[in-house]
Structure formats: C-alpha cells, structure tokens
Design a protein around this motif. Sequence first.
Motif, PDB file in Angstrom:
ATOM      1  N   SER A  23       0.833  -1.212   0.000  1.00  0.00           N
ATOM      2  CA  SER A  23       0.000   0.000   0.000  1.00  0.00           C
ATOM      3  C   SER A  23       0.860   1.252   0.000  1.00  0.00           C
ATOM      4  O   SER A  23       0.581   2.224  -0.723  1.00  0.00           O
ATOM      5  N   LEU A  24       1.942   1.242   0.798  1.00  0.00           N
ATOM      6  CA  LEU A  24       2.845   2.404   0.849  1.00  0.00           C
ATOM      7  C   LEU A  24       3.545   2.613  -0.490  1.00  0.00           C
ATOM      8  O   LEU A  24       3.679   3.758  -0.954  1.00  0.00           O
ATOM      9  N   ILE A  25       3.991   1.513  -1.106  1.00  0.00           N
ATOM     10  CA  ILE A  25       4.654   1.636  -2.413  1.00  0.00           C
ATOM     11  C   ILE A  25       3.704   2.208  -3.452  1.00  0.00           C
ATOM     12  O   ILE A  25       4.054   3.117  -4.225  1.00  0.00           O
ATOM     13  N   LEU A  26       2.474   1.693  -3.481  1.00  0.00           N
ATOM     14  CA  LEU A  26       1.501   2.171  -4.450  1.00  0.00           C
ATOM     15  C   LEU A  26       1.125   3.628  -4.193  1.00  0.00           C
ATOM     16  O   LEU A  26       0.981   4.418  -5.137  1.00  0.00           O
ATOM     17  N   TRP A  27       0.984   3.995  -2.908  1.00  0.00           N
ATOM     18  CA  TRP A  27       0.646   5.378  -2.579  1.00  0.00           C
ATOM     19  C   TRP A  27       1.771   6.331  -2.980  1.00  0.00           C
ATOM     20  O   TRP A  27       1.520   7.401  -3.559  1.00  0.00           O
ATOM     21  N   ASN A  28       3.012   5.947  -2.680  1.00  0.00           N
ATOM     22  CA  ASN A  28       4.153   6.796  -3.052  1.00  0.00           C
ATOM     23  C   ASN A  28       4.282   6.916  -4.567  1.00  0.00           C
ATOM     24  O   ASN A  28       4.608   7.987  -5.093  1.00  0.00           O
ATOM     25  N   THR A  29       4.012   5.818  -5.264  1.00  0.00           N
ATOM     26  CA  THR A  29       4.066   5.863  -6.732  1.00  0.00           C
ATOM     27  C   THR A  29       2.988   6.792  -7.274  1.00  0.00           C
ATOM     28  O   THR A  29       3.249   7.593  -8.189  1.00  0.00           O
ATOM     29  N   TYR A  30       1.791   6.691  -6.716  1.00  0.00           N
ATOM     30  CA  TYR A  30       0.697   7.565  -7.140  1.00  0.00           C
ATOM     31  C   TYR A  30       1.030   9.035  -6.849  1.00  0.00           C
ATOM     32  O   TYR A  30       0.808   9.919  -7.703  1.00  0.00           O
ATOM     33  N   SER A  31       1.581   9.313  -5.656  1.00  0.00           N
ATOM     34  CA  SER A  31       1.941  10.686  -5.284  1.00  0.00           C
ATOM     35  C   SER A  31       3.010  11.237  -6.218  1.00  0.00           C
ATOM     36  O   SER A  31       2.931  12.391  -6.662  1.00  0.00           O
ATOM     37  N   PHE A  32       4.013  10.377  -6.534  1.00  0.00           N
ATOM     38  CA  PHE A  32       5.080  10.812  -7.441  1.00  0.00           C
ATOM     39  C   PHE A  32       4.512  11.094  -8.832  1.00  0.00           C
ATOM     40  O   PHE A  32       4.894  12.072  -9.489  1.00  0.00           O
ATOM     41  N   PHE A  33       3.577  10.237  -9.279  1.00  0.00           N
ATOM     42  CA  PHE A  33       2.950  10.420 -10.587  1.00  0.00           C
ATOM     43  C   PHE A  33       2.212  11.756 -10.649  1.00  0.00           C
ATOM     44  O   PHE A  33       2.357  12.519 -11.618  1.00  0.00           O
ATOM     45  N   GLN A  34       1.424  12.065  -9.613  1.00  0.00           N
ATOM     46  CA  GLN A  34       0.666  13.313  -9.585  1.00  0.00           C
ATOM     47  C   GLN A  34       1.592  14.523  -9.520  1.00  0.00           C
ATOM     48  O   GLN A  34       1.332  15.559 -10.153  1.00  0.00           O
ATOM     49  N   LYS A  35       2.665  14.398  -8.739  1.00  0.00           N
ATOM     50  CA  LYS A  35       3.618  15.511  -8.629  1.00  0.00           C
ATOM     51  C   LYS A  35       4.309  15.769  -9.966  1.00  0.00           C
ATOM     52  O   LYS A  35       4.462  16.922 -10.402  1.00  0.00           O
ATOM     53  N   PHE A  36       4.738  14.686 -10.622  1.00  0.00           N
ATOM     54  CA  PHE A  36       5.400  14.813 -11.916  1.00  0.00           C
ATOM     55  C   PHE A  36       4.438  15.385 -12.956  1.00  0.00           C
ATOM     56  O   PHE A  36       4.822  16.206 -13.808  1.00  0.00           O
ATOM     57  N   LYS A  37       3.171  14.990 -12.872  1.00  0.00           N
ATOM     58  CA  LYS A  37       2.144  15.489 -13.794  1.00  0.00           C
ATOM     59  C   LYS A  37       1.931  16.990 -13.574  1.00  0.00           C
ATOM     60  O   LYS A  37       1.786  17.763 -14.537  1.00  0.00           O
ATOM     61  N   ALA A  38       1.933  17.411 -12.296  1.00  0.00           N
ATOM     62  CA  ALA A  38       1.759  18.835 -11.979  1.00  0.00           C
ATOM     63  C   ALA A  38       2.944  19.651 -12.493  1.00  0.00           C
ATOM     64  O   ALA A  38       2.770  20.764 -13.010  1.00  0.00           O
ATOM     65  N   GLU A  39       4.150  19.082 -12.383  1.00  0.00           N
ATOM     66  CA  GLU A  39       5.341  19.781 -12.880  1.00  0.00           C
ATOM     67  C   GLU A  39       5.301  19.918 -14.401  1.00  0.00           C
ATOM     68  O   GLU A  39       5.728  20.945 -14.954  1.00  0.00           O
ATOM     69  N   GLU A  40       4.801  18.897 -15.071  1.00  0.00           N
ATOM     70  CA  GLU A  40       4.678  18.995 -16.529  1.00  0.00           C
ATOM     71  C   GLU A  40       3.672  20.076 -16.913  1.00  0.00           C
ATOM     72  O   GLU A  40       3.878  20.809 -17.887  1.00  0.00           O
ATOM     73  N   ARG A  41       2.608  20.212 -16.135  1.00  0.00           N
ATOM     74  CA  ARG A  41       1.616  21.252 -16.426  1.00  0.00           C
ATOM     75  C   ARG A  41       2.221  22.636 -16.232  1.00  0.00           C
ATOM     76  O   ARG A  41       1.968  23.555 -17.025  1.00  0.00           O
ATOM     77  N   VAL A  42       3.032  22.772 -15.171  1.00  0.00           N
ATOM     78  CA  VAL A  42       3.717  24.058 -14.950  1.00  0.00           C
ATOM     79  C   VAL A  42       4.621  24.362 -16.133  1.00  0.00           C
ATOM     80  O   VAL A  42       4.695  25.517 -16.608  1.00  0.00           O
TER      81      VAL A  42
END
Length: 386
Positions: A23-42
């Motif tokens: 669960s922690l691995i999946l949550w961290n992966t999801y958080s990293f994905f969203q953060k990277f997606k937000a950086e691409e939008r910026v």
Amino acid sequence: MTISSNRNVIRWVIIASSFIIISLILWNTYSFFQKFKAEERVKIKTWSVAQNNFLKSIDDLSADVDPVTTHVLTETTTSTPMLIIDKHGDVNNHINLDEEKLKDPIYIDYLIKKFSSENEPIEVIFKGEVFQTIYYGNSPLLKKIGYYPLALLLIILLFAAVVYFFYRSTKTAEQNKLWTGMAKETAHQIGTPLSSLVGWTEILKNENVNPDYITEIEKDIDRLQTITDRFSKIGSAPTLETLDLVEVTTSSYEYLKSRSSKLINFEIEHPDIAIPVKLNAQLYSWTIENLVKNAIDAMKGKGDLKLSISQTEKQVFVNISDTGKGIPKQVFTKIFEPGYTTKKRGWGLGLSLAKRIIEDYHKGKIKVIESEIGKGTTIQISLKTF
C-alpha cells in the motif's frame, strides 16, 4: 499457545506487513505520478506564457524577441506531445507529433479528445481573447510511471500465486504423509487378529467342521491378507512384475461378481491369449475393485456391468462400463480428485487412489471415455505392453 497457533499468528503478521508495504509503495508511486504530472503542467503553462510574449513581440515590430522566451519555446518541450489549435479551429503548431498523421482531420480530432482526457487544455490569451488552445498529452516518462503500479501489482500477484501453490503443495505433502502413516498403521493393526484367524481356521479343520465353511473362511482370510498388503504398500514404491493382465483382471472381477448382488448382470470380454504387462497385482486389483464398486453404486445395485480388455501393438485397454446415472462432462477429470464424491457417505478417495495407482505407479492412464446422464459411464485404463 500451540505451535499451530504461533504459525497462524506469524502468517497473518507477514500478510498484514506485506499489505502495508504494498500500500505504501503504491501510494508513493501515485503521489510521485501526480507531482510529476503537476510539474509537466507548470512547464506547459510556462511555454504558453512564452508563446504569449512571442506573439506580443511579433505584434510590436519595434521590439526584439526576448532570448529567454526563445529558450523556453525551443528547449522546454523536448518530450511532451503538444497540439496548438488557433481560434479558428485549425492546427497552428505541433510539437513531438507525426506530421504525416496530422494531415488527417480524424486523427487530429482523436488527439484533441485523447489529450483533453489526459490533461486540461491551456488557453493562450492575446489581446483579451483566446488566440490559441494548447492540447498536450503525457510524456513517455509519465506514461511509464503510470504503468509501474500495474507492473508491481502483477509481480505481487505472481509472487502470491507462487506462495499459494507452495503452501498447497506443502499441505498436500503433509496430508499424504498422514494418510500413508494411517494406512501402514491400519495394515499393522489388521495383521494381529488376522494371524489369530489363521490359527483358529487350522483348529476348525480338526473339529470336523463342514469343509465348505472352512473354504469360504479361508477365501476371506486371503482377502484380508490382500487388503493388508495393499495398505502396507501405500506411500512406498511398489514392485512391478511381469504378469498376465487378463488373468489378474479376470480373477479380481470374478471375486467381486461372487460377492455382489444377483441383480447385477456381470459380463466380461477378453482375448484368449495372455497379455504380459508390468503390474503390482495387489494394487492393480484394488483399482479394478474400486472401479467395479463405483459402477455398482452408480447403478444402485441393479443393472448391467461389462468389463472388456483389448490391445494394440503397444497398449492394452481395460474398459469398465455400467448402466448407472452417468457423469456430467464438466466433471470427467474432477472425479479423480481427492475428496470429490457425489455420495452422501463417501470420502472421495477411491477414484483418486485408482488414478495414483495407475498413473504414478504403473505409468498408465485412467479416464472417462464416455458417459451419458441416465444411461451409464465407461472408464478406461490404458497400460503399456511389451
């Protein structure tokens, strides 16, 4: 607390720990994905601002294009696919897309829908109106990150399957060991009173008892000795001898016939020649006995039972047919699994034992070759000849 309880506690602790870690691995992966997606939008928004500045520079012919603007427009979108649509709905520009495919209007509509589902479009405002709309998709790296949780889940499922099958095989091995021990102990327990019965039979012979009675008692004693021998062989590699399959099969079949209901019409067909096969007589006879008794049960003690023996150049076939209730096709193989039974009072061991004797010990095959509901079943044993 017993050893079994300790094992259960440890097992559940491991399962719970694994679940938390996953669960922690999946949550961290999801958080990293969203953060990277937000950086691409910026990054895309920065590009849209640079595009706006570039348009202003073009509109003001006396102004020079800012080097920073040029750098942003040319260097910050090295991997993100972008489609720039002007206010008239035409393609104004594109980045990291196949130019040949963009000649197809249908493909352009597809990209607009696809990019809109992945990211919210960004509008470029110039002179108070929407001058361009930027549609952009996920970069290749972002797509790979998105697939990572699925790959991780697949690996986890495969690992869980391996653990499950290992656990099942270990449990099955333990059960087999238990059944083997019980069988050998049963053989040992039967042996003691059996020896006494042999002695009492000798005494009866000297007491002028009807010889027919003694003959029948001796037959049953021989039968008990055979059963004892069968149980003692479970779990051990049996000794195979070159025997006449016709003789061994006929002998077992006739014995069962003499001790079965007269409402069963027994029939047997076999060649008039000997068929030499590597057999363990006791275990093979046990198989025939199990199949015949199952057939009698399926007919509820009344019907036709036929055993036929045939051979080819390299194989011999023993078919046992009944006129019983039949077997559904979807359970043709399932009936040989340990524990499977349709009887109210049954352990589901007879056919599984027959399968083990034929396939594991004699390297042959046993299967249902024909069955029809309400009409009967034919089970076939095939063995190699030489």
